[in-house]
Every structure is written in C-alpha cells, then in structure tokens.
Design a protein around this motif. Structure first.
Motif, mmCIF file in Angstrom:
data_model
loop_
_atom_site.group_PDB
_atom_site.id
_atom_site.type_symbol
_atom_site.label_atom_id
_atom_site.label_comp_id
_atom_site.label_asym_id
_atom_site.label_seq_id
_atom_site.Cartn_x
_atom_site.Cartn_y
_atom_site.Cartn_z
ATOM 1 N N LEU A 213 0.841 -1.197 0.000
ATOM 2 C CA LEU A 213 0.000 0.000 0.000
ATOM 3 C C LEU A 213 0.877 1.248 0.000
ATOM 4 N N ARG A 214 1.918 1.207 0.816
ATOM 5 C CA ARG A 214 2.800 2.374 0.905
ATOM 6 C C ARG A 214 3.543 2.601 -0.406
ATOM 7 N N ALA A 215 3.864 1.515 -1.117
ATOM 8 C CA ALA A 215 4.550 1.683 -2.397
ATOM 9 C C ALA A 215 3.661 2.386 -3.399
ATOM 10 N N SER A 216 2.334 2.263 -3.221
ATOM 11 C CA SER A 216 1.414 2.946 -4.132
ATOM 12 C C SER A 216 1.196 4.399 -3.739
ATOM 13 N N GLY A 217 1.748 4.819 -2.645
ATOM 14 C CA GLY A 217 1.684 6.229 -2.299
ATOM 15 C C GLY A 217 0.793 6.581 -1.135
ATOM 16 N N SER A 218 0.211 5.582 -0.464
ATOM 17 C CA SER A 218 -0.618 5.900 0.689
ATOM 18 C C SER A 218 0.228 5.801 1.954
ATOM 19 N N LEU A 219 0.065 6.781 2.816
ATOM 20 C CA LEU A 219 0.822 6.771 4.058
ATOM 21 C C LEU A 219 -0.021 6.067 5.115
ATOM 22 N N TRP A 220 0.232 4.806 5.328
ATOM 23 C CA TRP A 220 -0.556 4.051 6.296
ATOM 24 C C TRP A 220 0.312 2.948 6.877
ATOM 25 N N ASP A 221 0.605 3.125 8.142
ATOM 26 C CA ASP A 221 1.393 2.112 8.826
ATOM 27 C C ASP A 221 0.807 1.961 10.211
ATOM 28 N N LEU A 222 0.407 0.737 10.542
ATOM 29 C CA LEU A 222 -0.244 0.527 11.833
ATOM 30 C C LEU A 222 0.680 0.847 13.000
ATOM 31 N N ARG A 223 1.967 0.770 12.773
ATOM 32 C CA ARG A 223 2.900 1.086 13.858
ATOM 33 C C ARG A 223 2.812 2.557 14.236
ATOM 34 N N LYS A 224 2.411 3.394 13.257
ATOM 35 C CA LYS A 224 2.219 4.820 13.537
ATOM 36 C C LYS A 224 0.747 5.132 13.779
ATOM 37 N N ALA A 225 -0.121 4.495 12.983
ATOM 38 C CA ALA A 225 -1.536 4.859 13.009
ATOM 39 C C ALA A 225 -2.203 4.437 14.306
ATOM 40 N N GLN A 226 -1.927 3.248 14.770
ATOM 41 C CA GLN A 226 -2.463 2.816 16.065
ATOM 42 C C GLN A 226 -1.379 2.031 16.783
ATOM 43 N N PRO A 227 -0.413 2.757 17.367
ATOM 44 C CA PRO A 227 0.779 2.095 17.892
ATOM 45 C C PRO A 227 0.429 1.077 18.963
ATOM 46 N N TYR A 228 1.008 -0.098 18.845
ATOM 47 C CA TYR A 228 0.846 -1.118 19.876
ATOM 48 C C TYR A 228 2.179 -1.274 20.574
ATOM 49 N N ASP A 229 2.134 -1.880 21.740
ATOM 50 C CA ASP A 229 3.327 -2.011 22.579
ATOM 51 C C ASP A 229 4.085 -0.687 22.661
ATOM 52 N N VAL A 230 5.348 -0.668 22.277
ATOM 53 C CA VAL A 230 6.105 0.571 22.536
ATOM 54 C C VAL A 230 6.447 1.336 21.270
ATOM 55 N N TYR A 231 5.701 1.080 20.198
ATOM 56 C CA TYR A 231 6.042 1.760 18.948
ATOM 57 C C TYR A 231 5.895 3.273 19.054
ATOM 58 N N ASP A 232 5.000 3.738 19.973
ATOM 59 C CA ASP A 232 4.826 5.184 20.081
ATOM 60 C C ASP A 232 6.016 5.860 20.750
ATOM 61 N N GLU A 233 6.855 5.066 21.409
ATOM 62 C CA GLU A 233 8.016 5.675 22.063
ATOM 63 C C GLU A 233 9.233 5.690 21.151
ATOM 64 N N LEU A 234 9.094 5.062 19.994
ATOM 65 C CA LEU A 234 10.246 4.965 19.107
ATOM 66 C C LEU A 234 10.100 5.950 17.959
ATOM 67 N N ASP A 235 11.240 6.396 17.492
ATOM 68 C CA ASP A 235 11.244 7.416 16.453
ATOM 69 C C ASP A 235 11.713 6.777 15.143
ATOM 70 N N PHE A 236 10.781 6.635 14.210
ATOM 71 C CA PHE A 236 11.185 6.068 12.918
ATOM 72 C C PHE A 236 10.332 6.671 11.808
ATOM 73 N N GLU A 237 10.802 6.481 10.606
ATOM 74 C CA GLU A 237 10.111 7.068 9.458
ATOM 75 C C GLU A 237 9.396 5.977 8.670
ATOM 76 N N ILE A 238 8.358 6.387 7.956
ATOM 77 C CA ILE A 238 7.617 5.466 7.110
ATOM 78 C C ILE A 238 7.964 5.782 5.665
ATOM 79 N N PRO A 239 8.727 4.921 5.009
ATOM 80 C CA PRO A 239 9.037 5.182 3.606
ATOM 81 C C PRO A 239 7.810 4.916 2.727
ATOM 82 N N ILE A 240 7.505 5.827 1.829
ATOM 83 C CA ILE A 240 6.431 5.535 0.876
ATOM 84 C C ILE A 240 6.933 5.684 -0.544
ATOM 85 N N GLY A 241 6.326 4.887 -1.419
ATOM 86 C CA GLY A 241 6.701 4.928 -2.824
ATOM 87 C C GLY A 241 5.787 5.884 -3.574
ATOM 88 N N LYS A 242 5.996 5.949 -4.863
ATOM 89 C CA LYS A 242 5.220 6.917 -5.626
ATOM 90 C C LYS A 242 4.415 6.238 -6.724
#
Lengths: 377, 320
Positions: A213-242
């Motif tokens: 989905l991200r390769a098609s250009g949509s920014l959607w990652d469950l780790r950011k969208a609804q963080p579970y466990d400790v993903y909200d405490e970590l700093d990372f980027e979501i690569p998306i394609g075009k």
C-alpha cells in the motif's frame, strides 16, 4: 476445406511463492501477453483458525509477527499489558523478523528478474538472524518467544550487544552491497520499473496494506496509526513509494529494512533494566504472583478469558495482520478469524498480471510479497 | 585414420565438457558462497550422470515419439560437427576445408532449426513456448553475428579458418573490429544461454525451456550439447577475433609456449566470462532482448560491414 481456428492457449502453472508454498495459476495467454490469470488456492490450507478454536489460548501460536496480533487480542480481552522490558523485547524480535521477511521478498524479486545470486547472500543473512531468534526463543524459524502478557524469557546475556554489532557492521554493509549491485542495475530496473503497477485508489479498493500500500503512495502504517506495545516511544520514518510498481515495492522494502535497523538500535538504548516478565494480577493466582507464562502449571491449568470480542491488528512484514477473537469466557476461543494480508494481495493478482508478459509473473508475485501459506491459512 | 581422429576429438570434447561442468560449479559456488560437496565436489558430476542414466525415460504419447528420441542426438551432432573445422593449432584440424566459416554458419542455423523441432516433438505447450522463445531470441542476434563474421572474412580475405588465424599475425581482429567482437560475444552469450542475454526462466512456464520434456539419456544429450556449445562458441571467438593459436606478442618467451596452450588459454578466458555472467546479471525480458537485437545490433552491423568493405577496397586499390 479445413479452416484453422486460432485460439489463445491456456497454461496451467504452479506458482511457487518465496516462502515455499504453492498456488495454481491458470493463464490465458496470447503469445507473450497475459489475457487472464486465475489463481487457485488451497494447497497449503491447514485450518489454523479451527486449530486455534480447538486449542487453549496458550497453545495457539503461529509465526512471530503473526502470533503478535493474536497475543495482543488475548491481552486486550484479558485487559492486561506486558511489562515495559517485555514489550521492548517483543518489538525487537518483531523488527528482526521483519528484516528477515523483507529480505526474502527483496531477493526473490531479484530472482524473478533472473539474478539468483542475491538470494544466496540473503540466505546467509537470514541464517544469522535465525541464530539470534534461536538464542532468544529456542527455535529458529519461529521465534517461540511471544506469550500472553510478555515474552518467554529475558534475552540471554550479551545477545543485544551481538545484534547491534552485527547490524551495524555486517547487515548495513550487506544492504549497501545490494543497493550497489541491484538497485542501480539497469537490467533490474528495466525488469521492475513500470511493471505490475497498482494505483493508490486500486490498492485501497483491493484491500492492500503494508509495504504494498505504501509503495502505491498511501501513508498508512499501523505502527504509527495505532501504535501497539512501545512503537509510540520509538522514532522512525515510514518510507512511501510513488508509482506502485515492482520497483517501488522493492525500494520501500529496502528502506523499511534500514528503518528496522534504526528501530532496533533505539530499542537497545531505551530498553529498561527490569527483568520482571509478569502476568497481570487478574491472571496470576494467589500463590503465584510471578507466573512466568512457560511454567508448567500455567500450561496445564490454562486461564479463562472474560467473555467478549475484539479485533487487534499488527503491522506484519507483508501488511496488516489481524486477529478477531470471540470469547465465551472459557479457556478456548469461541471463534477466531485471522485476517492475512496476502489474501487481500492475491485477489489483486488477476488484475495486476493482466496485460503483462509471462516473464514478469515471478517478479510481480514476489514483489507483492504473497505467501501461499498465509493466503490459505 | 579419420575414424581415430574423430574418436580423439570426441573424447577430448567429452573430457573438456566434464572439466567445464566441474569448473563452472566451483566458480558459481565461490561467487554464491556455497559449500562444495565432499572430495572437492569431484563426485558431483559423476553422481549427476549416474542419476540421469537411471532416470525413467518418459516419451510423449503422440506420433512424434521417434522424432523425440532422435532429435537430441541430432542436436548434439549438429554442435559437435562444428568442431570438425576448428583449427586448434597449425594443421591440427579434422577438416581444413576452404569454406570453413560458411560451414560454421550453416551449422549454427541447423542447430537453431533443431530446437524448433525439439519443441514440436515434445508435444507439450511448455516445450513449444520455450523453443519459440529460444529461437526468436537466437535469430534476432544470429544475423548481426553473421555480419560480424562477414567483417572478419572481408579483412582476412579467406573463408578457411586457418587462413583467418594466420591473417591475424599482425593484429587480432578484436581490435580493429572491436564493436563486431562485442556483437559476436553477445551472440555467444545468447547461444550458450548466459545472462543477461538469455531466455528468462519465469519460474514455471519456461523453466527448462525446450528441453523440459526430456529425461534420462535424452536430457544428457541436450545438456552435453549445451556444454560442448559453450566450448565451441569460445573456440569460434578465439579463431575469429582473438588470433587463434598465435601468441599475443612475438616475444621469445611467448614463442616457447606451445601454440595449443595459447588456444586453450584464450578459450578459457571466454569461458570464464561466460560463467561469471551467469552469476552476475539479471536477465533481460524477452521482448527487450529481441528489440535490442533487431533494432540496434542489426543496423549497426550493416553499417560496420559497409565501412569495413569500403576501407579494404580503398586500401587494396589505392583509389577512393
């Protein structure tokens, strides 16, 4: 006079997916071009949902990233949370498995494009990751680590240092090598750029998730969208394609592997030093305040889960992996439904393959990260 | 007399192919970080041959059975026959005919035709697909490669292969005809089925290409033909472009080395490149590959032939 009737030929092929499963692909071809592709599934169906419904919660397991969703769902029903350290360990292992899975996809895209050399190098890297998982959980392919309420055990002494050392030294070097030899390769680009394009709208309509989905250009990652466990405490980027073609999907996965390394390095710094891997008070019996979930008592007796239903999903390497549980208050799930990303990706295969050449089938299917075992469940 | 020579040639080819299979495995394993089986991997080719001999022979059901059984032998023969005119040293050749180059070209075409027939005789869609692919691809490069040979013939003024080699005493043709050397080398890659110029095995549909229906002895013939073909293409490149058995410079030290060794060294160099391309590159897609052959190589080779012919004419007559 006999008149020759020209018709398109139908080919019956067995498509092997990167992980080793099979599905049947019936192709209608006009010379090189695919007019119609029909996948037939069910060759590796083992009824995981029914197996889970017939086993107590503690015995129902699957691969690490997949197991994750189930564990989260049970925890949600139990209304418990793992300790901080356990949550960090879970994320660490999940990211290691993500690297392993993405690596498999990347090298099989290369193999689809005709160069199988990277897969041998990839196998060496996977072997190393499996060693780490073995040290963490005791088994290689399926790191048997996740438990409801925590993890199987603390990481063994010095393991985290080893992982960091290996990631920084060997693994990043390996990724650079792949970038140098494959990403910039003209022939590889010719085989992947503009092949198997999925537009952003189509991707959403067909239920794509994860890297595809991200390769098609949509920014959607469950780790950011609804963080579970400790993903909200970590700093990372979501690569998306075009463009949503095979090359985008390849690049997104390459970038995600680097992000996973980034996440793991952060975890090593942030992980707290408490060793308590404890189930919440609601589950632990009176005389066992510190029940480790692998204790034999726990397995024998098991625990009852309050009645209710919930859906929990995780960002598995191939996409959104969800577990829907209905509990009737006993120690078994009344109904379990598992949502696998590959199933949604497979339904796009006829549309994506249409109009492409037969040589591109392997590249497209492996770039979608489809696993027959995951499709069939 | 001729029979004993043929036997010597065949056994030399057999030994060279076995060695080539072994070296190829070793090199590819080294590149791919694979471990070699016991006894330096020496038992592997023997085990493979054993396994293939005892495979069940599966024949198609239709009327093509006889053709199916005979064709691998014919295919093998069409490739081995080329070796009759290849001179490995001054006078060391089975038949030094005056139209050796023409014979080679004819044999190259014959083996391509046989691939189509193999695809037909296999009585299977997949084999037919593979055969059509292979042939379309080879034909796309065949013409430019033949034009490359024409350039060499123009420069040397003879079709006898030993004359062509002797004409390269001053300068190997790979230098003045460098672009044609590249064209012919790529043709060799196509014929020997090395990436990036080969048919892409899209996993299931064209895996094994035209030989997909063959098992056991039939497959042995086809597989052997492929390795003999690799040897052949490297020998042809050596003869046409790398100065055959001649040493690179007329130095005392170089002249001490027997000329057969020079021939072998040049062949090995080509073979090494063939093998390394197998591990290093992805594969072009079929349609790109064919376009590349027809749209780029063919016009370019035509222009080069005219240029070479013009240059030879001007330098021979002194008139413009």
């Amino acid at each position: 006079m006999v008149r020759a009737v020209l018709k398109n030929s139908t080919l019956n092929t067995m498509q092997q997916t990167a992980g080793g499963g099979f599905f049947r692909l019936v192709l209608e071809v006009d010379g090189e071009n695919i007019l119609k592709a029909t996948p037939h599934i069910g060759f590796s169906h083992f009824g995981i949902e029914k197996l889970i419904e017939n086993k107590s919660y503690i015995n129902a397991v699957s691969l690490l990233n997949q197991e994750y969703a189930l564990v989260l769902a049970i925890e949600k029903l139990l209304k418990i949370k793992p300790s901080k350290r356990a949550a960090y360990i879970r994320v660490l292992l999940a990211e290691l498995s993500r690297i392993m899975s993405h690596l498999q996809t990347v090298v099989s895209i290369a193999e689809g494009a005709g160069n199988s050399t990277p897969s041998y190098y990839g196998a060496a890297v996977q072997e190393k990751i499996m060693e780490f998982l073995e040290l963490a959980g005791g088994s290689r392919l399926h790191a048997n680590c996740l438990r409801v309420g925590g993890v199987y055990n603390d990481l063994s002494y010095g393991l985290m240092e080893d992982i960091v050392k290996w990631l920084k030294k060997d693994f990043l070097c390996f990724l650079d090598n792949i970038d140098e030899k494959l990403t910039e390769d003209r022939i590889f680009k010719q085989r992947t750029v503009g092949i198997g394009t999925v537009s952003s709208e189509n991707a959403i309509e067909w239920g794509f998730s994860g890297a595809n989905l991200r390769a098609s250009g949509s920014l959607w990652d469950l780790r950011k969208a609804q963080p579970y466990d400790v993903y909200d405490e970590l700093d990372f980027e979501i690569p998306i394609g075009k463009y949503g073609d095979c090359y985008s999907r390849y690049l997104v996965r390459m970038a995600e592997m680097r992000q996973s390394v980034n996440i793991i390095l952060q975890i090593i710094e942030k992980i707290p030093e408490d060793f308590m891997i404890i189930l919440d008070d609601t589950v632990a019996t009176d005389n066992e305040k510190t029940v480790l979930s692998h204790s034999s008592k726990n397995i024998d007796e098991d625990y009852n889960v309050p009645a209710g239903q919930c859906y929990e999903s995780t960002e598995a390497p191939s996409g959104e992996f969800g577990a829907y549980l209905v509990s009737d208050g006993s120690n078994r799930a009344y109904r379990c439904k598992i949502r696998t990303p590959s199933f949604a990706h497979l339904q796009a295969v006829p549309h994506v393959l249409k109009g492409n050449k037969i040589e591109d089938i392997n590249t497209i299917i492996s770039s979608l990260g489809i696993e027959a075992g995951e499709v069939d469940r | 007399m001729i029979i004993s020579e043929i036997i010597i040639l065949l056994s030399a080819l057999f030994a060279a192919s076995v060695l080539l299979i072994y070296v190829e495995r070793k090199l590819i394993a080294a590149v791919r970080l694979k471990k070699i089986a016991r006894v330096y991997g020496l038992m592997q080719p023997i085990a493979d041959a054993f396994k293939l001999f005892f495979n069940e022979t599966i024949l198609p059901r239709g009327k093509t059975q006889v053709a199916f059984m005979l064709l691998p032998v014919l295919f093998f023969t069409s490739i081995v026959a080329c070796w009759a005119v290849i001179p490995v040293d001054e006078g060391v050749v089975l038949a030094d005919i005056n139209a050796g180059a023409l014979f080679l070209v004819a044999m190259f075409f014959l083996s391509i035709c046989l691939i189509v027939v193999i695809g037909w005789a296999s009585d299977s869609k997949y084999a037919m697909f593979g055969a059509l692919h292979s042939v379309a691809m080879m034909v796309a490069y065949e013409l430019s490669a033949m034009l490359a040979i024409v350039c060499v013939l123009i420069s040397s003024g003879s079709m006898r292969l030993s004359d062509i080699v002797n004409a390269q005493a001053e300068m190997w043709y790979c230098l003045p005809h460098f672009p044609m050397f590249v064209v012919f080398f790529i043709y060799a890659l196509v014929r020997t089925n090395c990436p990036p110029f080969r048919m892409s095995e899209s996993g299931n549909i064209s895996d094994g290409e035209y030989s997909i229906e063959y098992t056991s002895v039939g497959y042995i013939f086809i597989a052997f033909a492929r390795y003999v073909n690799m040897l052949l293409m490297s020998a042809v490149i050596t003869v046409f472009f790398l100065g055959g058995w001649l040493p690179p410079f007329e130095v005392e030290l170089f002249l001490l080395i027997p000329s057969v060794i020079w021939f072998g060294l040049k062949m090995s160099l080509c073979l090494l490149i063939f093998i390394f391309t197998k591990t290093a590159f992805p594969i072009y897609r079929y349609d790109n590959l064919v376009q590349f052959g027809w749209k780029m190589f063919l016009p370019f080779s035509l222009v080069w032939v005219i240029a070479a012919a013009g240059y030879t004419l001007v330098s021979a007559t002194g008139k413009f």
